[in-house]
Design an enzyme around this catalytic site. Structure first.
Site, PDB file in Angstrom:
ATOM      1  N   ASP A  30       0.832  -1.199   0.000  1.00 42.57           N
ATOM      2  CA  ASP A  30       0.000   0.000   0.000  1.00 42.57           C
ATOM      3  C   ASP A  30       0.870   1.255   0.000  1.00 42.57           C
ATOM      4  O   ASP A  30       0.367   2.371  -0.120  1.00 42.57           O
ATOM      5  CB  ASP A  30      -0.992   0.000   1.160  1.00 42.57           C
ATOM      6  CG  ASP A  30      -0.337  -0.064   2.530  1.00 42.57           C
ATOM      7  OD1 ASP A  30       0.895  -0.149   2.610  1.00 42.57           O
ATOM      8  OD2 ASP A  30      -1.091  -0.049   3.538  1.00 42.57           O
ATOM      9  N   SER A  31       2.183   1.058   0.067  1.00 41.24           N
ATOM     10  CA  SER A  31       3.125   2.163  -0.148  1.00 41.24           C
ATOM     11  C   SER A  31       2.961   2.776  -1.526  1.00 41.24           C
ATOM     12  O   SER A  31       3.482   3.867  -1.795  1.00 41.24           O
ATOM     13  CB  SER A  31       4.563   1.683   0.039  1.00 41.24           C
ATOM     14  OG  SER A  31       4.822   0.500  -0.708  1.00 41.24           O
ATOM     15  N   GLU A  39       9.523  -3.791  10.764  1.00 42.95           N
ATOM     16  CA  GLU A  39       9.867  -2.501  10.158  1.00 42.95           C
ATOM     17  C   GLU A  39      10.367  -1.477  11.169  1.00 42.95           C
ATOM     18  O   GLU A  39       9.725  -1.229  12.197  1.00 42.95           O
ATOM     19  CB  GLU A  39       8.662  -1.924   9.406  1.00 42.95           C
ATOM     20  CG  GLU A  39       8.971  -0.579   8.758  1.00 42.95           C
ATOM     21  CD  GLU A  39       7.916  -0.093   7.786  1.00 42.95           C
ATOM     22  OE1 GLU A  39       8.096   1.011   7.236  1.00 42.95           O
ATOM     23  OE2 GLU A  39       6.922  -0.817   7.573  1.00 42.95           O
TER      24      GLU A  39
END
Length: 264
Positions: free
Chosen positions: A44-45, A181
């Site tokens: 979705d980046s 992350e």
């Protein structure tokens, strides 16, 4: 470099290091698949990287379906995983099942969702329904408003403990891998050692079972490369140079030359 189609069952502890990268369209997915990556994340980046949005919150399920279809057509070898965008699973297992099914029908071979133990019940339902799930802990970009920005997670003992607990909770409900992350490298190492499923780092150091980066950061197409990424090329400069030359040649009527057209 994979010489056959990657499956979720190929991703096992100790089998790495696994190489992942994002891709959002057919031509780039085709190239990274040919380059030999193990997995492609349709992230979705794309909201920030492709659509120019300030964060990932504006990405819709329809966006993800369309881009997943394009990537899946281009990747005969790499495993294709699609992100579940904001508010497509937070509302509960029923919505998550319906939305994940759309991504699977679009060509994804697994889905990724952000969050830890608070979404373990959602992950469990998806896995039991036969939908492979990749977890995502640490910095969760979909929580950027609550976090106050894209900030490192895991700097306090409380946060570190929560990350380990989240990894174990996701492992217990059947994720095949976990993205970690933007956490301190020592914390990522502890998380990796605490679970028997592969961890895939982004901005979390060398101690995970694999690495993932945004393709545009790798090839030099991003406006700004994050400190944890490495730029391996400067494609932006090559595009600028090529298009500037095209502009100049059209305006001076050097293009099209005789070899570029036909006459009767």
């Amino acid at each position: 470099m994979p010489d056959k189609k990657r499956r979720v069952t190929d991703f096992v502890k100790g089998g790495g290091p696994y190489v992942w990268v994002t891709a959002y369209d057919y031509p780039t997915a085709k190239l990274v698949d040919e380059a030999g990556v193990d997995g492609i994340l349709v992230g979705d980046s794309l909201g920030m990287v492709v659509l120019g949005l300030p964060n990932t919150l504006g990405v819709t399920l329809a966006d993800m379906v369309r881009h997943t279809q394009a990537v899946a057509r281009a990747a005969p070898k790499a495993l294709v995983v699609a992100d579940m965008p904001f508010m497509t699973y937070e509302t509960g297992p029923r919505d998550a099942l319906r939305n994940a099914a759309r991504l699977i029908r679009a060509g994804a071979e697994a889905v990724k969702l952000e969050g830890g133990s608070e979404y373990a019940h959602v992950v469990e339902k998806l896995v039991k329904a036969g939908i492979p799930v990749m977890g995502h802990i640490g910095l969760n970009p979909q929580r950027v408003l609550a976090l106050g920005g894209f900030k490192m997670v895991g700097k306090t003992e409380e946060q570190k403990k929560k990350l380990v607990e989240d990894a174990k909770a996701l492992r217990d409900v059947g994720v095949f891998a976990i993205v970690v992350e933007f956490v301190p490298a020592s914390v990522a190492k502890e998380v990796t050692q605490s679970v028997d499923v592969p961890t895939i780092c982004i901005g979390a150091g060398p101690h995970c079972d694999g690495q993932i980066l945004v393709l545009h950061d790798v090839v030099g197409l991003s406006e700004r490369t994050p400190s944890f990424a490495k730029r391996y090329a400067n494609v932006a400069e090559q595009i600028l140079s090529a298009v500037r030359q095209y502009v100049q040649e059209v305006r001076t009527k050097a293009f099209p030359a005789k070899e570029h057209y036909r006459d009767v």
